[in-house]
Write an enzyme that holds these catalytic residues in place. Structure first.
Site, PDB file in Angstrom:
ATOM      1  N   TYR A 144       0.839  -1.204   0.000  1.00 46.35           N
ATOM      2  CA  TYR A 144       0.000   0.000   0.000  1.00 46.35           C
ATOM      3  C   TYR A 144       0.866   1.242   0.000  1.00 46.35           C
ATOM      4  O   TYR A 144       2.051   1.208   0.357  1.00 46.35           O
ATOM      5  CB  TYR A 144      -0.933   0.018   1.213  1.00 46.35           C
ATOM      6  CG  TYR A 144      -0.252   0.349   2.527  1.00 46.35           C
ATOM      7  CD1 TYR A 144      -0.176   1.648   2.999  1.00 46.35           C
ATOM      8  CD2 TYR A 144       0.332  -0.652   3.311  1.00 46.35           C
ATOM      9  CE1 TYR A 144       0.431   1.953   4.204  1.00 46.35           C
ATOM     10  CE2 TYR A 144       0.944  -0.364   4.513  1.00 46.35           C
ATOM     11  CZ  TYR A 144       0.987   0.940   4.953  1.00 46.35           C
ATOM     12  OH  TYR A 144       1.607   1.234   6.143  1.00 46.35           O
ATOM     13  N   CYS A 145       0.270   2.360  -0.435  1.00 47.44           N
ATOM     14  CA  CYS A 145       0.928   3.669  -0.388  1.00 47.44           C
ATOM     15  C   CYS A 145      -0.163   4.722  -0.209  1.00 47.44           C
ATOM     16  O   CYS A 145      -1.312   4.398   0.091  1.00 47.44           O
ATOM     17  CB  CYS A 145       1.767   3.920  -1.635  1.00 47.44           C
ATOM     18  SG  CYS A 145       0.818   3.897  -3.166  1.00 47.44           S
ATOM     19  N   THR A 146       0.168   5.992  -0.414  1.00 51.25           N
ATOM     20  CA  THR A 146      -0.780   7.071  -0.130  1.00 51.25           C
ATOM     21  C   THR A 146      -1.988   7.025  -1.048  1.00 51.25           C
ATOM     22  O   THR A 146      -3.131   7.033  -0.592  1.00 51.25           O
ATOM     23  CB  THR A 146      -0.078   8.436  -0.261  1.00 51.25           C
ATOM     24  OG1 THR A 146       1.100   8.437   0.538  1.00 51.25           O
ATOM     25  CG2 THR A 146      -0.991   9.561   0.205  1.00 51.25           C
TER      26      THR A 146
END
Length: 604
Positions: free
Chosen positions: A384-386
């Protein structure tokens, strides 16, 4: 009879029973406008349950669809250009020149963009970047700000000087080209089109354009006219403009994330259009790893379920200075709090892994380590990331390197932004989500973010809000703190650091004797002591393990052989910022100035 029946049904929807008294029903009153709206909203939010076989699927009606139709009623399309306009591009460059930014006109094909080749300074990496300034905006107190060009024009007379509670909105999205990459002419065409849209719709923000796609953070603010468009309407119009530009790329599958009704000071003052070679620079060639070969996309609900499974790891693809504000580790804490359970029966959920990167280019070196491969071996990998864009190429590269050594690679569709919308209570997320806009950091309870001026009323003694807590601390004194204010950077690697307001007043970073105290947690753990300014810059700051020969002689008296440099260094702007700031101002001493390192301009 049918007419009377329909009238009675209509009146029943607009009326409600009042409480009974003495067994008699009082007269019915008409619902107010606010109550009718609430009743309509409840109908839209009803959950329709459908039974398929033995399983029950819940289909929630989307309230946003009706709202989008209302926003699009005032839509006026902007004509898509067929040829890149040299005049528009030159006008944007002239605006940059007036703002003190040196722009060199070069062909887009020769632009290095986000790559690390050549001997260019970091500040000169984007010579073709365009800047379109906004015509108006608002301060944090709601005061209207007008540009000089608007003040000169007659239309400034029609502007409402005092707007009641103005609002802004944000649009976050990324889109990779699905079949074939855009040509350099198409990239210039999109830049021309975005310049026109920005001027017409008063857009702000940042957009990175490459032949492989677009990554954008756009902002809009309520138009200060009597019948002006709202910020939410403007950004829906922009999304439709992009669909008109290339319907094959910007389709219904494009994940446009709208953040409505936030304070007006969250609007950017200008729109930066930056042409790059790669949307997120990993140093991985697109021919080697395609973004279309990335992990399986999961929505927020599916990702939430996967976080609870055993034999699973969740990899944070963000930089370490982002991860210390918030992360997905709530699934482990909640599972471990089960009372009266043996250690063998406790289900811990997905194990959180932080690659501890200073920049995205560190991902390849982290994955190549034997310890990393052992942690991932025979595990289900969640990433996951922003917003989701960094996971696209990272998941594809991880799949290629690990191959059959992992059970599967999955990524969070829409990133943390989508997850926090789906789980208003935060779900398994703990802390704040660091964002690259004026909100600064967003929690599950506050979508407006914590960016802006420090407020004494909302802040406790330790710098955090009174109802929050977290692992983030001031880099100097160690008290709890979660605000990246003052543009403080690590003395040894250059990444942003957390410094509380009390330590900022003491100016530790300005004093050479105390500058070593201003270090990020990574440099402290690795015992990095060589200043970032003394490290040789090679390959976009990745291979900075050796001290440059020019600096070595000057450092002999200050450093010993045991000094250690950071493996990667962020040199923000290449040290040209001071020259750029003063280069347009004439030195008051003129030709008589004897200072060799004077920042001001001198007559020839």
């Amino acid at each position: 009879r049918q007419l009377d029946q329909t009238k009675m049904e209509q009146s029943s929807t607009l009326e409600m029973d009042l409480p009974q008294s003495d067994g008699k029903v009082q007269r019915k009153r008409r619902l107010s406008k606010k109550e009718r709206k609430a009743q309509k909203r409840k109908k839209q939010q009803k959950i329709v349950e459908t039974t398929v076989g033995d399983e029950k699927e819940t289909l929630e009606t989307k309230v946003g669809e009706g709202e989008d139709k209302e926003f699009m009623e005032s839509y006026e399309p902007i004509e898509v250009p067929t040829v890149p306009s040299a005049e528009i591009l030159m006008d944007c460059n002239n605006e940059q020149g007036r703002s003190g930014k040196n722009i060199q006109r070069q062909s887009l094909d020769n632009d290095e963009g986000g790559g690390g080749g050549g001997e260019r300074r970091l500040g000169a990496w984007f010579p073709n970047a365009l800047v379109v300034k906004c015509n108006f905006g608002y301060t944090n107190t709601g005061e209207l700000l007008l540009s000089r060009s608007v003040k000169k024009r007659k239309e400034s007379d029609n502007i409402v000087k005092k707007c009641k509670n103005p609002k802004s909105a944000l649009l976050l999205f990324y889109q990779y080209t699905t079949k074939e990459k855009w040509t350099s002419n198409q990239v210039q065409l999109l830049m021309t089109y975005m310049c026109t849209i920005a001027k017409e719709r008063n857009l702000g923000g940042r957009i990175r354009v490459a032949q492989e796609g677009v990554n954008a953070t756009l902002s809009a603010v309520d138009m200060p006219y009597e019948n002006g468009l709202s910020a939410s309407s403007i950004l829906r119009h922009v999304a439709q403009d992009l669909k008109n530009f290339d319907p094959e790329v910007f389709t219904s599958k494009t994940d446009f994330k709208f953040i409505d009704n936030i304070s007006a000071d969250r609007h950017f003052k200008e729109l930066k259009i930056i042409p790059v070679q790669e949307l997120v620079y990993y140093g991985i060639r697109g021919e080697d790893v395609s973004c279309n070969e990335g992990g399986i996309h999961l929505d927020a609900e599916e990702y939430h379920k996967m976080l609870q499974k055993d034999n699973t790891v969740v990899v944070d693809v963000r930089n370490h200075y982002e991860t210390i504000l918030g992360r997905f580790d709530g699934q482990q804490a909640k599972k471990a709090l089960k009372p009266k359970d043996d250690e063998a029966t406790i289900t811990k959920g997905a194990e959180y892994i932080d690659p501890k990167m200073r920049k995205s280019t560190d991902f390849m070196s982290w994955l190549s380590q034997p310890e990393t491969k052992k942690k991932l071996e025979n595990k289900t990998v969640l990433m996951y990331c922003t917003g989701g864009v960094r996971c696209e190429r990272a998941s594809a590269y991880l799949k290629k390197e690990m191959a059959e050594n992992v059970k599967g690679v999955y990524q969070l569709q829409g990133g943390i932004e989508r997850y926090l919308k789906a789980f208003p209570d935060g779900g398994f997320w703990t802390g704040k989500n660091f964002v690259f806009d004026k909100r600064e950091a967003v929690s599950a309870l506050e979508k407006n973010g914590c960016g802006g001026v420090l407020s004494q009323g909302k802040r406790g003694k330790n710098g955090l809000a009174k109802d929050e807590g977290g692992p983030s601390k001031c880099c100097v004194c160690g008290t709890s703190w979660d605000r990246y204010v003052g543009k403080k950077k690590c003395f040894t690697c250059g990444v942003p650091v957390l410094m509380c307001d009390q330590c900022m007043t003491k100016k530790f970073d300005k004093n050479p004797k105390t500058a070593l105290k201003v270090r990020c947690p990574l440099c402290v753990d690795e015992n990095i002591t060589v200043p970032a300014s003394k490290v040789q810059l090679t390959d976009n700051g990745v291979k900075n393990k050796n001290i440059s020969d020019n600096c070595r002689s000057s450092m002999k008296d200050q450093t010993s052989q045991n000094e250690k440099a950071a493996s990667s260094v962020c040199k923000w702007g290449g040290g040209h910022a001071k020259q750029k700031k003063f280069s347009q101002k004439m030195c008051r001493f003129g030709k008589d100035c004897v200072r060799k390192d004077c920042f001001f301009a001198h007559p020839k």
